[in-house]
Every structure is written in structure tokens, then in C-alpha cells.
Scaffold this motif. Sequence first.
Motif, PDB file in Angstrom:
ATOM      1  N   VAL A 310     -21.227  11.726  29.212  1.00  0.00           N
ATOM      2  CA  VAL A 310     -20.382  12.603  29.747  1.00  0.00           C
ATOM      3  C   VAL A 310     -21.193  12.837  31.387  1.00  0.00           C
ATOM      4  CG1 VAL A 310     -19.246  15.108  29.686  1.00  0.00           C
ATOM      5  CG2 VAL A 310     -19.261  13.184  27.646  1.00  0.00           C
ATOM      6  N   ASP A 311     -20.315  13.483  32.220  1.00  0.00           N
ATOM      7  CA  ASP A 311     -20.545  14.417  33.580  1.00  0.00           C
ATOM      8  C   ASP A 311     -19.788  15.012  33.145  1.00  0.00           C
ATOM      9  OD1 ASP A 311     -20.810  14.686  35.863  1.00  0.00           O
ATOM     10  OD2 ASP A 311     -19.706  13.083  36.929  1.00  0.00           O
ATOM     11  N   MET A 312     -20.858  16.377  32.727  1.00  0.00           N
ATOM     12  CA  MET A 312     -20.325  17.467  32.720  1.00  0.00           C
ATOM     13  C   MET A 312     -20.272  18.132  34.073  1.00  0.00           C
ATOM     14  SD  MET A 312     -23.273  19.487  30.476  1.00  0.00           S
ATOM     15  CE  MET A 312     -25.052  18.461  31.275  1.00  0.00           C
ATOM     16  N   HIS A 313     -20.347  17.823  36.224  1.00  0.00           N
ATOM     17  CA  HIS A 313     -19.467  18.255  36.654  1.00  0.00           C
ATOM     18  C   HIS A 313     -20.492  19.799  37.183  1.00  0.00           C
ATOM     19  CE1 HIS A 313     -16.911  14.657  37.814  1.00  0.00           C
ATOM     20  NE2 HIS A 313     -16.599  14.940  36.225  1.00  0.00           N
ATOM     21  N   GLN A 314     -21.809  19.486  36.723  1.00  0.00           N
ATOM     22  CA  GLN A 314     -22.708  20.994  36.765  1.00  0.00           C
ATOM     23  C   GLN A 314     -24.024  20.303  36.450  1.00  0.00           C
ATOM     24  OE1 GLN A 314     -21.200  24.116  33.731  1.00  0.00           O
ATOM     25  NE2 GLN A 314     -19.751  22.314  33.075  1.00  0.00           N
ATOM     26  N   VAL A 315     -24.702  21.573  36.640  1.00  0.00           N
ATOM     27  CA  VAL A 315     -26.514  20.948  36.573  1.00  0.00           C
ATOM     28  C   VAL A 315     -26.702  22.072  36.148  1.00  0.00           C
ATOM     29  CG1 VAL A 315     -28.467  20.696  38.032  1.00  0.00           C
ATOM     30  CG2 VAL A 315     -26.528  20.282  39.309  1.00  0.00           C
ATOM     31  N   THR A 457     -20.739  21.846  21.620  1.00  0.00           N
ATOM     32  CA  THR A 457     -21.292  22.755  23.253  1.00  0.00           C
ATOM     33  C   THR A 457     -22.509  23.297  23.336  1.00  0.00           C
ATOM     34  OG1 THR A 457     -19.053  23.428  21.743  1.00  0.00           O
ATOM     35  CG2 THR A 457     -20.482  25.256  23.443  1.00  0.00           C
ATOM     36  N   LEU A 458     -22.886  23.500  24.995  1.00  0.00           N
ATOM     37  CA  LEU A 458     -23.772  23.423  25.438  1.00  0.00           C
ATOM     38  C   LEU A 458     -23.962  24.688  25.453  1.00  0.00           C
ATOM     39  CD1 LEU A 458     -24.152  20.467  26.797  1.00  0.00           C
ATOM     40  CD2 LEU A 458     -25.238  20.984  24.391  1.00  0.00           C
ATOM     41  N   PHE A 459     -25.023  25.157  25.762  1.00  0.00           N
ATOM     42  CA  PHE A 459     -25.673  26.786  25.994  1.00  0.00           C
ATOM     43  C   PHE A 459     -27.211  27.006  27.072  1.00  0.00           C
ATOM     44  CE2 PHE A 459     -23.517  27.134  21.919  1.00  0.00           C
ATOM     45  CZ  PHE A 459     -22.361  28.202  21.933  1.00  0.00           C
ATOM     46  N   GLY A 460     -27.189  27.738  27.776  1.00  0.00           N
ATOM     47  CA  GLY A 460     -28.369  27.140  28.775  1.00  0.00           C
ATOM     48  C   GLY A 460     -28.527  28.531  30.185  1.00  0.00           C
ATOM     49  N   GLU A 461     -29.343  27.884  31.073  1.00  0.00           N
ATOM     50  CA  GLU A 461     -29.237  28.317  32.018  1.00  0.00           C
ATOM     51  C   GLU A 461     -28.296  27.388  33.376  1.00  0.00           C
ATOM     52  OE1 GLU A 461     -31.845  30.491  35.568  1.00  0.00           O
ATOM     53  OE2 GLU A 461     -33.149  28.450  34.292  1.00  0.00           O
ATOM     54  N   LEU A 462     -27.393  27.904  34.047  1.00  0.00           N
ATOM     55  CA  LEU A 462     -26.199  27.296  34.520  1.00  0.00           C
ATOM     56  C   LEU A 462     -26.932  27.156  36.201  1.00  0.00           C
ATOM     57  CD1 LEU A 462     -24.018  25.938  35.297  1.00  0.00           C
ATOM     58  CD2 LEU A 462     -23.117  28.432  36.527  1.00  0.00           C
ATOM     59  N   LEU A 463     -27.217  25.720  36.368  1.00  0.00           N
ATOM     60  CA  LEU A 463     -28.192  25.914  37.719  1.00  0.00           C
ATOM     61  C   LEU A 463     -27.025  26.281  38.535  1.00  0.00           C
ATOM     62  CD1 LEU A 463     -30.663  23.833  36.662  1.00  0.00           C
ATOM     63  CD2 LEU A 463     -31.311  26.241  36.651  1.00  0.00           C
ATOM     64  N   LEU A 464     -26.530  24.598  38.990  1.00  0.00           N
ATOM     65  CA  LEU A 464     -25.449  24.737  39.925  1.00  0.00           C
ATOM     66  C   LEU A 464     -23.912  24.955  39.000  1.00  0.00           C
ATOM     67  CD1 LEU A 464     -26.602  22.105  42.255  1.00  0.00           C
ATOM     68  CD2 LEU A 464     -26.063  24.323  42.528  1.00  0.00           C
ATOM     69  N   SER A 465     -23.108  25.495  39.633  1.00  0.00           N
ATOM     70  CA  SER A 465     -22.020  25.745  38.719  1.00  0.00           C
ATOM     71  C   SER A 465     -20.746  24.714  39.413  1.00  0.00           C
ATOM     72  CB  SER A 465     -20.526  26.851  39.191  1.00  0.00           C
ATOM     73  OG  SER A 465     -20.575  26.827  40.689  1.00  0.00           O
ATOM     74  N   PRO A 466     -20.105  23.924  38.692  1.00  0.00           N
ATOM     75  CA  PRO A 466     -19.375  22.964  39.482  1.00  0.00           C
ATOM     76  C   PRO A 466     -18.960  22.999  40.921  1.00  0.00           C
ATOM     77  CG  PRO A 466     -18.120  23.674  37.140  1.00  0.00           C
ATOM     78  CD  PRO A 466     -19.315  24.373  37.415  1.00  0.00           C
ATOM     79  N   ALA A 467     -18.162  24.342  40.986  1.00  0.00           N
ATOM     80  CA  ALA A 467     -18.096  24.490  42.482  1.00  0.00           C
ATOM     81  C   ALA A 467     -19.255  24.020  43.241  1.00  0.00           C
ATOM     82  CB  ALA A 467     -17.173  25.703  42.369  1.00  0.00           C
ATOM     83  N   GLN A 468     -20.285  24.880  42.994  1.00  0.00           N
ATOM     84  CA  GLN A 468     -21.371  24.502  43.890  1.00  0.00           C
ATOM     85  C   GLN A 468     -21.382  22.962  44.353  1.00  0.00           C
ATOM     86  OE1 GLN A 468     -23.849  27.346  41.691  1.00  0.00           O
ATOM     87  NE2 GLN A 468     -23.276  29.099  43.035  1.00  0.00           N
ATOM     88  N   LEU A 469     -21.748  22.553  43.029  1.00  0.00           N
ATOM     89  CA  LEU A 469     -22.323  21.175  43.244  1.00  0.00           C
ATOM     90  C   LEU A 469     -21.386  20.456  43.679  1.00  0.00           C
ATOM     91  CD1 LEU A 469     -23.945  19.073  41.705  1.00  0.00           C
ATOM     92  CD2 LEU A 469     -22.432  18.472  40.261  1.00  0.00           C
ATOM     93  N   ALA A 470     -20.076  20.775  43.693  1.00  0.00           N
ATOM     94  CA  ALA A 470     -18.514  19.850  44.217  1.00  0.00           C
ATOM     95  C   ALA A 470     -19.478  19.844  45.748  1.00  0.00           C
ATOM     96  CB  ALA A 470     -17.575  20.654  43.702  1.00  0.00           C
ATOM     97  N   GLU A 471     -19.069  21.181  45.957  1.00  0.00           N
ATOM     98  CA  GLU A 471     -19.633  21.842  47.717  1.00  0.00           C
ATOM     99  C   GLU A 471     -21.095  21.003  48.103  1.00  0.00           C
ATOM    100  OE1 GLU A 471     -20.833  25.606  49.973  1.00  0.00           O
ATOM    101  OE2 GLU A 471     -20.346  26.147  48.265  1.00  0.00           O
ATOM    102  N   ARG A 472     -21.824  21.174  47.319  1.00  0.00           N
ATOM    103  CA  ARG A 472     -23.591  20.364  47.765  1.00  0.00           C
ATOM    104  C   ARG A 472     -22.866  19.014  47.627  1.00  0.00           C
ATOM    105  NH1 ARG A 472     -28.962  20.570  44.831  1.00  0.00           N
ATOM    106  NH2 ARG A 472     -28.788  22.627  45.389  1.00  0.00           N
ATOM    107  N   GLU A 473     -21.969  18.255  46.874  1.00  0.00           N
ATOM    108  CA  GLU A 473     -21.718  17.054  47.064  1.00  0.00           C
ATOM    109  C   GLU A 473     -20.705  15.905  47.810  1.00  0.00           C
ATOM    110  OE1 GLU A 473     -20.382  16.403  43.741  1.00  0.00           O
ATOM    111  OE2 GLU A 473     -21.902  14.653  42.816  1.00  0.00           O
TER     112      GLU A 473
END
Length: 491
Positions: A310-315, A457-473
Motif C-alpha cells: 500500500v502507498d499511504m501517500h503520506q509520511v 489501522t495505523l497510529f503514530g506521528e504524522l511527518l508529512l500529510s498527504p497535501a504536504q507530500l503532494a506539494e513536495r513531490e
Amino acid sequence: MYMKKIKITTLLMLGLLALTGCSDDDTTLTTVTNLSYEPTMGGAIIKFTAPESNDLLYVKAAYVNSLGQKVFRSTSIYDNKIEIDGLADETRSYPISVSAVDKWGGETSANVINVTPGRSYINIIKDNLEIHPMCGGLSITWENPAGIDLKDDVDVNPGKQVYVVVDYTDSAGVSRRRYLTSKQMNAKARIRGLFAGHYDVTFHVEDFAGNKTAQSNEQRYDVPPEYEFAKFSTSPDPVTGEPIKTMIWTLVPKLTTLQQAWEYRNAAIFDGIIDSKSVNTQNYAGTDADNVAAYGSGIPWDTDQVDIVVDMHQVVSISRLKAWQRAFKYGDQPFSNRGVAGADGISDDYDYYQPDNLKRFKLFGSMTLDEDGWFLIQDCDISTNSTAGKLPIMADVDYNGDGTLVNMPDNQSYQYAMEGHEWELSEMTDSVRYIRVRFVENWDLSKRGCSGLSEITLFGELLLSPAQLAEREAAESGATSRRQTSLRIKF
């Protein structure tokens, strides 16, 4: 004359008994000699030579422990050593008085040996205890050299219980105390439910007798907030107003090798629908062991041939995960005759813990799709994932209500399955964008049959949101495009 002889004989016997039954301190025993010792963790083993006498009952070691309490330990006539404990301060010497006691309670004078104990296991724990911040809490691990290994026989080595007492103060100045306890050799515990922010933490360790270590130095830890990572977003339909689901997580087709069969769908493990009797949808993943075209004679468990990638499209950095087994199945169940499928084709009986359901999977993570970038996050065995012991917990139940007992999982086992099986990681993971779910085995010991996983379902620290990752890419893609154009012009 005859009566006089009886009286004289009786008096003589009583006199002899009085002489041999003397119970004052004038015992015929000699003192205990040849005292020596071997230091142990928080104590010592006293070795000695006991007096040779048929009147010896036991040898006794009396001392004052670290708490100032007078205690004694004893051993039978068949041993030549006594183990003492409760000596938590290895920097001082403790006088130990060793004496012999006879069958009538008479005690010899004591010989004294001064004992310097080995480093106490509670001090060893204090030295090796580690605290790590995790999303929404703190992770605490320690090694107890006097604890029990999971492979040990508790009758041979019951392990020594310890208490880790953690004091923490949040950024608002509110202080709290938590007691953590374990007798495991490699112990781990969590303090959860903490708000994001910094915490000043100290701790000490206690044993069962009440001995305590010194308080640790204060350390500051920054606790990040814990997120449940979004698998999709919803927005209202402009016409009907009904929610429209837009997936964030997507399959990576070239690496997803689990062969779908019948109603199974690989994408069902992140569709947000936990399989239940009330939902007549194909919302669990699995495969068919009899799919000869795909696998030959059986499922190739625990290989790269049964992966969902799976690509979660977030870091993210993962702190814990939950997973749900398939809840129900079509048709009758093995437990009863009343498991007849309803109009929706789904039986009324649970499929939890049944032979074709998933028992164990492995979760891997990576930042790239390169094979050497993957690392194991957690080996997830549902059978050991319970505070009550191994699952399922089997019980004889009158399932049909006719007095016939059926051996089946009990209600507590079903409750664990319905709430989802949870794994807390000992530490936060490195950065993860892609996850790989690898099917390892089901509840069928033959490891054939089908396999079902309803949701993860996964839990933890969101390092890059989907929007932030898309912007970086997008920025990186634009930079690459500009470099290529520049190279073409230069060329």
C-alpha cells in the motif's frame, strides 16, 4: 512392696526424661564453623559447617536488612548453605549471625560473618531502564536479571517482581505518578493518554520487600501527539448530500501479489469498513488455497507471493496498529445447526478463529519501493495478542441452548476480535510511506484453506500529510523538469 517398685521405677524414668529433655541454652550442640559467603544480587549465599549431632534441627542466619527490619533465614540439617536477601546497598557491609538450633529450641552462640552483597537487581534495573517518548505517551523498557524468561518454567524460576514508579510533570506544572510492574526478564510498559508537550520525568525501582533505589535524575521528554492515519477523505455529494469517499491509501499493483478469489478484495483492508453481520459488502482480503493456477497445491505462506503493498501517500512514524479478522462467513458454521445463512447470504455465526481466518501476518514499512528499503515493523500473531493469555480462550458452551456442550472460543475471545487486535511498538518506527502486509498463517494448522483480514489501522506521528507530500513531490518534479530542460539547452 510391688507398688513401691513401680513408684521408684516411674520416678527414675521421669528423672531421666527431665535430664535428656533439658531445653535451656546449655545445649550440647557446638557452634557453626567455617563461615564463608558468595555475594548474590542484593544478598549472599552463606556457606558453613554444621555441628555433628543428632539433636540438630536447623541452622539459622539472623540479620537486619536494608529497611532496618530484623529477619532470619534457615536451612535444614541436610544442607550446608543459606541464601539471604534484602541487602539493597552494595556499598556497605552487613553483619550476619549464624547459629545452630536443636530439636528442643536450644540455640548455640552465634558466629558473625560480615557480608558485602552483590549489586541488587533493582539497582541493575535502574541503570539499564530506558524511557522513549512515543505518540501520546512514554515507552519504558528494562532488563530484570532476576526476572523470568518467557521460555522458563515458572515452577523452577518464578522470577522476582519489581515495581517501577514513574513521576512526571507536564508543561502546565501538573504532576502525576504511575506504578508499572513486571516479573519478566525483558519487560516493557507504556504510559498512554498523555497530551502533546514536554514532560519532566524521574523514577525509582522497588522490590517486593519494599527496598527502593535512589530517585533517578530528572530528564525531559517531548511527547508528540498521536494520530490515526487517514485512509480516505469524505465530502458530501453536491446533489444528494450523501458522503463520497475519496481514497488516500492505494494499492501498489506491481508489488501486491496476494491472489484475490471469490469475494476477497485486497483493497478491503483499508476501506474503513470492518466486516460485520450488518454490512453485506466484500470488505475483507484473502485468497484460495485451491487456486491451482495461482499457487499450485497450497498457499505459499510467509513469502513475497502473499503480499498486499500500500502507498499511504503520506509520511508517518508508527507507534501502534490494530487489525480485525473477518467476522462472518457464508453458509453454515461448524458450531451449530442454527448457523443458516440469511437473505444476505451471511451466517449468524462468527468466523473469528475459524480455520480459514487469518491468524498471523507481518507488517513491513519503507520510504521507497526498492526491495532493500523494507524493514519489519511488527510480527503480528493474533494468538498471543491478549492480556488474558493465548487466543482463542476455549470453553464448553451450550451454544444451541439444548444442553449440548460445544468446545468453542468464549465470549472474551470474541470481544477481543470485535474490538480489534492491537500491537504497541516498543519504539517509534523510522519514516514510512509504504506498508507491506504479508500473510503468514491462518488458524488451520495445515495452513491451507482461505485467509481473511478485514481491516488494518495505523497510529503514530504524522511527518508529512498527504497535501504536504503532494506539494513536495510537485516541487521535486518541477525541479527535475527544469534541470532536464537546462541540460537539453546546454547540450
